[in-house]
Design an enzyme around this catalytic site. Sequence first.
Site, PDB file in Angstrom:
ATOM      1  N   GLN A 181       0.855  -1.187   0.000  1.00  0.00           N
ATOM      2  CA  GLN A 181       0.000   0.000   0.000  1.00  0.00           C
ATOM      3  C   GLN A 181       0.892   1.237   0.000  1.00  0.00           C
ATOM      4  O   GLN A 181       1.580   1.517   0.988  1.00  0.00           O
ATOM      5  CB  GLN A 181      -0.871  -0.051   1.265  1.00  0.00           C
ATOM      6  CG  GLN A 181      -1.830   1.086   1.426  1.00  0.00           C
ATOM      7  CD  GLN A 181      -2.439   1.086   2.829  1.00  0.00           C
ATOM      8  OE1 GLN A 181      -2.335   0.109   3.572  1.00  0.00           O
ATOM      9  NE2 GLN A 181      -3.042   2.182   3.212  1.00  0.00           N
ATOM     10  N   SER A 231       1.154   6.408   2.468  1.00  0.00           N
ATOM     11  CA  SER A 231       1.851   7.364   3.339  1.00  0.00           C
ATOM     12  C   SER A 231       3.139   7.880   2.712  1.00  0.00           C
ATOM     13  O   SER A 231       3.800   7.178   1.955  1.00  0.00           O
ATOM     14  CB  SER A 231       2.215   6.697   4.671  1.00  0.00           C
ATOM     15  OG  SER A 231       1.081   6.155   5.271  1.00  0.00           O
ATOM     16  N   GLU A 270     -12.300  -3.301   5.121  1.00  0.00           N
ATOM     17  CA  GLU A 270     -11.489  -4.123   6.002  1.00  0.00           C
ATOM     18  C   GLU A 270     -12.081  -4.109   7.411  1.00  0.00           C
ATOM     19  O   GLU A 270     -11.703  -3.318   8.237  1.00  0.00           O
ATOM     20  CB  GLU A 270     -10.047  -3.599   6.013  1.00  0.00           C
ATOM     21  CG  GLU A 270      -8.950  -4.636   6.064  1.00  0.00           C
ATOM     22  CD  GLU A 270      -9.232  -5.924   6.802  1.00  0.00           C
ATOM     23  OE1 GLU A 270     -10.331  -6.528   6.678  1.00  0.00           O
ATOM     24  OE2 GLU A 270      -8.358  -6.373   7.517  1.00  0.00           O
ATOM     25  N   SER A 298      -3.033   7.236  14.243  1.00  0.00           N
ATOM     26  CA  SER A 298      -2.395   7.235  15.576  1.00  0.00           C
ATOM     27  C   SER A 298      -3.435   7.409  16.691  1.00  0.00           C
ATOM     28  O   SER A 298      -4.577   7.811  16.448  1.00  0.00           O
ATOM     29  CB  SER A 298      -1.375   8.363  15.651  1.00  0.00           C
ATOM     30  OG  SER A 298      -2.060   9.596  15.619  1.00  0.00           O
ATOM     31  N   GLU A 348      -3.593   9.695  18.882  1.00  0.00           N
ATOM     32  CA  GLU A 348      -4.060  11.092  18.983  1.00  0.00           C
ATOM     33  C   GLU A 348      -5.188  11.338  17.965  1.00  0.00           C
ATOM     34  O   GLU A 348      -6.190  11.994  18.270  1.00  0.00           O
ATOM     35  CB  GLU A 348      -2.905  12.081  18.715  1.00  0.00           C
ATOM     36  CG  GLU A 348      -1.859  12.133  19.809  1.00  0.00           C
ATOM     37  CD  GLU A 348      -0.950  10.915  19.833  1.00  0.00           C
ATOM     38  OE1 GLU A 348      -0.832  10.224  18.805  1.00  0.00           O
ATOM     39  OE2 GLU A 348      -0.360  10.644  20.902  1.00  0.00           O
TER      40      GLU A 348
HETATM   41  C1  FAD Z   1       3.774  -0.761  11.438  1.00  0.00           C
HETATM   42  C2  FAD Z   1       3.254   0.237  10.451  1.00  0.00           C
HETATM   43  C3  FAD Z   1       2.923  -0.179   9.183  1.00  0.00           C
HETATM   44  C4  FAD Z   1       2.452   0.741   8.240  1.00  0.00           C
HETATM   45  N1  FAD Z   1       2.185   0.298   6.974  1.00  0.00           N
HETATM   46  C5  FAD Z   1       1.823   1.186   6.025  1.00  0.00           C
HETATM   47  C6  FAD Z   1       1.657   0.770   4.654  1.00  0.00           C
HETATM   48  O1  FAD Z   1       1.840  -0.401   4.308  1.00  0.00           O
HETATM   49  N2  FAD Z   1       1.332   1.706   3.739  1.00  0.00           N
HETATM   50  C7  FAD Z   1       1.118   3.009   4.053  1.00  0.00           C
HETATM   51  O2  FAD Z   1       0.773   3.782   3.172  1.00  0.00           O
HETATM   52  N3  FAD Z   1       1.276   3.456   5.349  1.00  0.00           N
HETATM   53  C8  FAD Z   1       1.629   2.568   6.324  1.00  0.00           C
HETATM   54  N4  FAD Z   1       1.817   3.008   7.634  1.00  0.00           N
HETATM   55  C9  FAD Z   1       1.735   4.435   7.902  1.00  0.00           C
HETATM   56  C10 FAD Z   1       0.670   4.889   8.880  1.00  0.00           C
HETATM   57  O3  FAD Z   1      -0.600   4.902   8.299  1.00  0.00           O
HETATM   58  C11 FAD Z   1       1.119   6.286   9.380  1.00  0.00           C
HETATM   59  O4  FAD Z   1       2.285   6.087  10.146  1.00  0.00           O
HETATM   60  C12 FAD Z   1       0.085   6.953  10.236  1.00  0.00           C
HETATM   61  O5  FAD Z   1      -1.021   7.338   9.474  1.00  0.00           O
HETATM   62  C13 FAD Z   1       0.667   8.196  10.962  1.00  0.00           C
HETATM   63  O6  FAD Z   1       1.274   9.060  10.051  1.00  0.00           O
HETATM   64  P1  FAD Z   1       2.773   9.588  10.263  1.00  0.00           P
HETATM   65  O7  FAD Z   1       3.635   8.426  10.621  1.00  0.00           O
HETATM   66  O8  FAD Z   1       3.141  10.379   9.067  1.00  0.00           O
HETATM   67  O9  FAD Z   1       2.734  10.536  11.528  1.00  0.00           O
HETATM   68  P2  FAD Z   1       2.321  12.068  11.546  1.00  0.00           P
HETATM   69  O10 FAD Z   1       1.022  12.248  10.850  1.00  0.00           O
HETATM   70  O11 FAD Z   1       3.480  12.889  11.096  1.00  0.00           O
HETATM   71  O12 FAD Z   1       2.099  12.294  13.099  1.00  0.00           O
HETATM   72  C14 FAD Z   1       3.192  12.548  13.996  1.00  0.00           C
HETATM   73  C15 FAD Z   1       2.618  12.727  15.391  1.00  0.00           C
HETATM   74  O13 FAD Z   1       1.738  13.860  15.416  1.00  0.00           O
HETATM   75  C16 FAD Z   1       0.454  13.481  15.879  1.00  0.00           C
HETATM   76  N5  FAD Z   1      -0.586  14.217  15.130  1.00  0.00           N
HETATM   77  C17 FAD Z   1      -0.659  14.375  13.790  1.00  0.00           C
HETATM   78  N6  FAD Z   1      -1.756  15.080  13.459  1.00  0.00           N
HETATM   79  C18 FAD Z   1      -2.394  15.368  14.614  1.00  0.00           C
HETATM   80  C19 FAD Z   1      -3.599  16.057  14.926  1.00  0.00           C
HETATM   81  N7  FAD Z   1      -4.366  16.606  13.982  1.00  0.00           N
HETATM   82  N8  FAD Z   1      -3.958  16.133  16.231  1.00  0.00           N
HETATM   83  C20 FAD Z   1      -3.194  15.590  17.205  1.00  0.00           C
HETATM   84  N9  FAD Z   1      -2.037  14.918  16.973  1.00  0.00           N
HETATM   85  C21 FAD Z   1      -1.641  14.821  15.695  1.00  0.00           C
HETATM   86  C22 FAD Z   1       0.343  11.990  15.602  1.00  0.00           C
HETATM   87  O14 FAD Z   1      -0.547  11.370  16.492  1.00  0.00           O
HETATM   88  C23 FAD Z   1       1.777  11.537  15.863  1.00  0.00           C
HETATM   89  O15 FAD Z   1       1.996  11.336  17.238  1.00  0.00           O
HETATM   90  C24 FAD Z   1       2.286   2.101   8.596  1.00  0.00           C
HETATM   91  C25 FAD Z   1       2.619   2.521   9.887  1.00  0.00           C
HETATM   92  C26 FAD Z   1       3.105   1.608  10.810  1.00  0.00           C
HETATM   93  C27 FAD Z   1       3.467   2.078  12.185  1.00  0.00           C
END
Ligand code: FAD
Length: 395
Positions: A130, A133, A249, A378, A380
Amino acid sequence: MRYGTDADLEGFRAEVRAFVERCAPDIPPKAGVRSAEDESELALLKEWTRALFAAGYIGGSWPTEYGGRGSDHRLERDVVVAEEIARHRAPPPVQGAANLVAAALIEHGTDDQRRRHLAGIRSGERIHCQLFSEPGAGSDLASLRTRAVPVGDGRFRISGQKVWTTNGQWADYGYLLARTDPEAPKHNGISAFLIDMRLPGVEVRPLREMTGTADFNEVFLDDVEVGPEALIGTVNHGWRIANSSLAHERSGVATSAVRLRRNVAALVDLARRVPRHGRPAVEDAAVRDRLGALTASVDALSALVYASLTRVSHGRPGPVDAPMTKLMFSELGVEIAAFALELEGESGIVVSGDRALDNGRWQDEFLYARAYTIAGGSSEIMRNLIAERGLGLPR
Ligand SMILES: Cc1cc2nc3c(=O)[nH]c(=O)nc-3n(C[C@H](O)[C@H](O)[C@H](O)COP(=O)(O)OP(=O)(O)OC[C@H]3O[C@@H](n4cnc5c(N)ncnc54)[C@H](O)[C@@H]3O)c2cc1C
């Protein structure tokens, strides 16, 4: 009807349980959703996926011409299968992203796309990832910057970077979101594609995580040219397509309570074997209190999961069921694993060898548990959804 107690499902459950015991691949159990560590594990996972489809245990919601059960399909059966796989600590089928791809193609793809891709998913042969991100687009996915520029004859040239791509290192195809209209409001300028991961310009770099395994990757796309057959649905409708495939899903949620119940049972077992104040820890009142509280929390989660699935099957999904379940499951998972390490005392830092308890299971659970509080939205973001949609609080 309540899930999990329906008498006519119990026969089916016994059948699935026997199947899982007989056919689950011989891969050491790990916490969470993990990638194959090598080619031989990958071959076992593909065969496991094939066997589950062939037995009719997954893919039931697909149209009958592609092997589904059509109107005979029941969500309860998907739930039972997912629960039995989790109960056995067997790996889930190599299916996460394939599930989304299948849903997107069934709902929005062409006949040609369905014919070309669905059979490869059923046979377990094709691996999907997928590609949603990006380094700057996770919680706020719609701000993604990967561009797909039309170059004539329905072809596109794609450039950008994706990250967190589970199974990217093994994938044959990637379900990609890219911006096709940079001038449109951000949700309206995105298109969905299914791209061949072996095309020139696709570079996959596995990321080794703190668990020691490489389960996700960075993916770089450098002028990757795709034909019209890669586009899913119509141009600039990618946001809607991605959301509708994600909504399919549902059975995954069912495993959450089963996994944690299994872990709490293992925790009680651990507490019987490790000492506290010269006695087995399980005899200590404070330890018993915490084990009791964790058991009660898992019971509450289980009730929430079944209530939520019941609402879904009556066509009335609760607006905050999914965020509440996700939040509770992932935070409880961290709490359970942390308590296990606390019980292990100084052995808690040993992950392998003679002094390691339970083959390093709890260290793996602890290091992975945090991932669940991020993946798929997440904690949050879940709290925001509960506050805004459930409690009507201002943004
Ligand atoms: C094990 C794992 C597998 C994954 N597999 C895939 C995959 O196969 N394909 C894919 O596309 N993605 C995948 N992901 C990505 C996942 O969907 C993202 O990590 C997730 O959506 C969070 O985005 P980010 O990591 O960019 O964090 P960010 O969005 O940058 O967030 C950083 C921090 O800020 C906080 N935050 C952000 N916005 C807000 C808000 N509005 N209010 C309060 N707090 C906020 C978040 O809670 C977090 O603590 C995977 C993630 C993990 C951990």
